[in-house]
Write an enzyme that holds these catalytic residues in place. Sequence first.
Site, short mmCIF file in Angstrom:
data_model
loop_
_atom_site.label_atom_id
_atom_site.label_comp_id
_atom_site.label_asym_id
_atom_site.label_seq_id
_atom_site.Cartn_x
_atom_site.Cartn_y
_atom_site.Cartn_z
N ASP A 208 -5.47 20.23 -13.64
CA ASP A 208 -5.90 18.99 -14.28
C ASP A 208 -5.51 19.11 -15.75
O ASP A 208 -6.13 19.84 -16.52
CB ASP A 208 -7.40 18.81 -14.12
CG ASP A 208 -7.92 17.53 -14.77
OD1 ASP A 208 -7.20 16.93 -15.60
OD2 ASP A 208 -9.07 17.13 -14.48
N TYR B 36 -14.41 18.63 -14.91
CA TYR B 36 -14.82 17.24 -14.82
C TYR B 36 -15.99 17.13 -13.85
O TYR B 36 -15.88 17.51 -12.68
CB TYR B 36 -13.64 16.39 -14.37
CG TYR B 36 -13.96 14.96 -14.08
CD1 TYR B 36 -14.63 14.17 -15.01
CD2 TYR B 36 -13.59 14.38 -12.88
CE1 TYR B 36 -14.94 12.85 -14.74
CE2 TYR B 36 -13.88 13.06 -12.61
CZ TYR B 36 -14.56 12.30 -13.54
OH TYR B 36 -14.86 10.99 -13.26
N LYS C 34 -7.24 7.96 -19.15
CA LYS C 34 -7.46 8.55 -20.45
C LYS C 34 -6.20 8.43 -21.32
O LYS C 34 -5.78 7.35 -21.65
CB LYS C 34 -7.92 10.00 -20.28
CG LYS C 34 -9.02 10.21 -19.24
CD LYS C 34 -10.27 9.38 -19.47
CE LYS C 34 -11.47 9.84 -18.66
NZ LYS C 34 -11.35 9.69 -17.20
N ARG D 117 0.83 -1.21 0.00
CA ARG D 117 0.00 0.00 0.00
C ARG D 117 0.86 1.26 0.00
O ARG D 117 0.45 2.30 -0.51
CB ARG D 117 -0.94 -0.02 1.20
CG ARG D 117 -1.94 1.12 1.25
CD ARG D 117 -3.23 0.71 1.96
NE ARG D 117 -3.01 0.01 3.20
CZ ARG D 117 -2.83 0.61 4.40
NH1 ARG D 117 -2.81 1.92 4.49
NH2 ARG D 117 -2.66 -0.11 5.48
#
Length: 389
Positions: free
Chosen positions: A183, A110, A208, A58
């Site tokens: 972003d 977004y 993406k 993790r």
Amino acid sequence: MADRGDEKEKRVRSATIAAQGLGLIDRETRAIVPPLHVSSTFQRDEDNLYRSGRNYARADNPAFDQPEAILAALEGGAGAMVFASGSAAATAVFQALRPGDHVIAPKVMYWSLRNWLDTFARVWGLAVDFADMTDLADLHRLVRAGETKLVWVETPSNPLWGITDIGGVAQIAHAAGARLAVDSTVATPVLTRPIEHGADIVMHSATKYLNGHSDLVAGALVTRTEDEFWDRIRHNRISLGGILGSFESWLLQRGMRTLFIRVKQACANAQRIAETFAAHRHVLAVLYPGLSDFPGHAIAARQMNGGFGGMLSIRVRGDERAAIATAAGVRIWKRATSLGGVESLIEHRSSVEGPDTPCPSDLLRLSVGIEDVDDLIADLAQALDAANN
């Protein structure tokens, strides 16, 4: 290795960094494709230490190492982190803030993150304002010196593709004592490196363009400086568990090897499509930064190097019915959510986003892939004609 002219170290260009995955060779096998590490835990030394630097996946998964190093090099950042999704990456930045901190985000962005900011983030205690980021005066009006801790920008902004002057926003944010996060999912490091324009953090929905094959959900952050705020984001990733899996990390670094050729082809295709349909009888408007009459084109030309992205939207003459009928009539384009893959996608966004969407009901969002552009143009043209007969 990094890009853009460090003559002292004779560094190679970004396209070479991406294609060769930083040129890393597996030390044990001499493989040019990195091995897939799937272990969730790592053995201690006999004296109870972890000299390998690995404790638990993790926090210390070696599968993260290469995609993070590639991203940091491509963006010119000091470090990078991969996450389980773009949403996990973005929200980790906001969750590194303190209750009561003021943040400013775009009115058009977004949709999922905007909803999160308008609901969970407010309940958690952030003060949230939404600005027209294409208008620096609107940001000036909303910023609070000493109180605003983060300004969030998305450029080009999904799904209207508005362009934000990153350098101009950076000056305003930093003068107020705030960080700037960008972003840059649509621009990718192929076209824009926001840190060079003043950004402190860059976010990607790696689902993406970075991956580019519609077979992975992932997110990523890159930082200008590995400071205390970055450490808080890292702690959030560890404690909240929004980590990427080993196989997904491997897929991400695999996808980035073709990033430059995919993005350049998508840009070329999108430019042709935008120019073709700008004067089409069944199209009211084409929204694409590469068109000279598009608001923000001059800024885009200054801060986007080599193209204007593979995303555009068209507004169909008539009404919502005509737009939906056009999407229903395509044969090559795929009717699906998401963007940035090798295949071209079409979507009626206002149906997805609901009543509070900034999208006109006649708008179709197009994610342009790498197919033959003449096939894409012919298919969209026949669908527009059929919808209007």
